[in-house]
Scaffold this active site. Structure first.
Site, mmCIF file in Angstrom:
data_model
loop_
_atom_site.group_PDB
_atom_site.id
_atom_site.type_symbol
_atom_site.label_atom_id
_atom_site.label_comp_id
_atom_site.label_asym_id
_atom_site.label_seq_id
_atom_site.Cartn_x
_atom_site.Cartn_y
_atom_site.Cartn_z
ATOM 1 N N CYS A 141 2.041 -5.466 1.393
ATOM 2 C CA CYS A 141 2.674 -6.737 1.813
ATOM 3 C C CYS A 141 2.406 -8.025 1.083
ATOM 4 O O CYS A 141 3.058 -8.910 1.592
ATOM 5 C CB CYS A 141 1.801 -6.816 3.158
ATOM 6 S SG CYS A 141 -0.056 -7.410 2.733
ATOM 7 N N GLN A 142 1.784 -7.783 -0.056
ATOM 8 C CA GLN A 142 1.572 -9.009 -1.001
ATOM 9 C C GLN A 142 2.815 -9.582 -1.345
ATOM 10 O O GLN A 142 2.954 -10.997 -1.310
ATOM 11 C CB GLN A 142 0.729 -8.681 -2.251
ATOM 12 C CG GLN A 142 -0.504 -8.281 -1.827
ATOM 13 C CD GLN A 142 -0.945 -6.778 -1.673
ATOM 14 O OE1 GLN A 142 0.175 -6.114 -1.326
ATOM 15 N NE2 GLN A 142 -2.169 -6.530 -1.583
#
Length: 398
Positions: A141-142
């Site tokens: 998700c970064q």
């Protein structure tokens, strides 16, 4: 061994600032070692016995024959949820060796690929065609998280195209992809259209929705987006996203619950559902006359350095303080948390406590050093939530 996309990007700080962080870390390590030798301050809090048992939120269902493949498996949130919902496990893939150890430790009979063998960028998925009914996974998700730089496609950790490639090569009946809600924001509308919808739409009907963890009995503020795809319009048309099983009612003095995007109940109907516990109650801590949902548990693998803190923001710090829970320097186990008294005297969390807050049962052991365990926990889909999604997909496919 980590691939380049998993490596953190260093802090751009001066040597003097770096020395401050280094000295602070060394002082904390020394205080911890002293406490564990019994030479620190006298323990304040007894070892807690949690009241929340996440396995009760996902009763084991009999096997129904549908087969699932897991990508970006991490600590196994989706894997465990699908397992409890009666799916037959085909294989799990994750780049982190410790994630592989976690999965193998808990399910000896599963096929698990981790480290370099778990790098999805090197896999020819066509060998799985005809052997998998559902693919599930949470690509990193970064690239999209508001806690990061939100570089999207320009972030080397962007693995959504790899998830899409696996779906197109295997051609399962359905798939589930999870990520942060920022992915549905205006900033990434073009990304979603070009990298997800455009390549999948010729073969799959895509459904997007957001779920909130406390709506499924998990005492933590956590909203996540889910992309669910079905190969036929007929099945997609009858699919219903999971409906809440619990409610969280804001009490006087408690923190305001984040709004959810999928609200299928009126206030009256929602209040008739079982109540989601507050975090103090769930942890088995004494009643202060105040309780609230836990702030979002942060992954120990995010940011410019690994950490044993689950603190996610300044506002989260204030909420932890109100709850009299110390979110920094999470202990390896409850005995160590009991001995290592926090500076402000608040209750110190353990890895087992954080796992429970994320919806993992006590029997699910998270492997690795504390920061690595917290990384697997914080990145995971809460298993009870995954369980409800798995059940909803089975219902649509059956």
């Amino acid at each position: 061994m980590k691939s380049p996309r998993e490596k953190s990007q260093g802090w751009n700080i001066t040597e003097a600032e770096r020395a401050v962080y280094r000295n602070r870390s060394q002082a904390s390590s020394a205080a911890k070692a002293k406490a564990l030798r019994g030479e620190g301050p006298k323990p304040i809090h007894p070892i807690n016995v949690p009241k929340l048992h996440p396995e009760d939120l996902m009763l084991q269902l009999p096997s129904h024959g549908l087969r699932s493949l897991s990508l970006f498996s991490g600590g196994g949130g989706l894997d465990l949820g699908f397992d409890r919902a009666g799916f037959t496990h085909v294989a799990s893939y994750d780049i982190l060796p410790d994630a592989g150890k976690t999965l193998t430790q808990n399910r000896r009979h599963w096929r698990v690929f981790s480290g370099e063998p778990g790098d999805v960028t090197h896999i020819d998925w066509r060998s799985y065609r005809g052997l998998v009914d559902v693919i599930h996974g949470g690509p990193p998700c970064q690239p999209f998280s508001v806690a990061g730089h939100q570089k999207g496609k320009a972030d080397r950790r962007d693995m959504f195209p790899e998830f899409v490639r696996a779906v197109l090569e295997i051609q399962p009946l359905a798939f589930v992809a999870e990520n942060v809600t920022a992915l549905l924001g205006k900033k990434f509308s073009s990304y979603v259209q070009e990298e997800i919808e455009k390549p999948l739409s010729p073969t799959y009907r895509l459904i997007k929705f957001i779920l909130s963890a406390p709506d499924f009995g998990i005492p933590q503020i956590r909203n996540r987006v889910f992309f669910v795809g079905f190969k036929t319009d007929k099945i997609a048309a009858k699919y219903q996203p999971p409906q809440p099983t619990h409610h969280w009612k804001k009490e006087e003095g408690s923190s305001i619950r984040q709004a959810i995007q999928l609200d299928l109940f009126s206030p009256g109907e929602r209040s008739q559902l079982p109540r989601c516990m507050g975090i103090r109650e769930a942890l088995g801590l004494p009643d202060l006359g105040f309780d609230a949902l836990a702030p979002t548990i942060r992954s120990g693998l995010t940011g410019p350095r690994h950490t044993t803190s689950v603190l996610s923001s300044v506002s989260a710090q204030k909420n932890w303080e109100k709850l009299q829970i110390w979110p920094n320097g999470v202990a390896a186990n409850r005995e160590q948390a009991h001995l290592f008294v926090a500076k402000n005297g608040h209750f110190r969390l353990s890895v087992a406590d954080c796992a429970m807050i994320q919806g993992f049962p006590e029997f699910w052991i998270i492997e690795g050093a504390v920061y690595m365990a917290l990384g697997q926990i914080g990145n995971a889909v809460p298993p009870p939530l995954a369980y409800r999604i798995a059940a909803s997909i089975y219902k649509a496919l059956s």
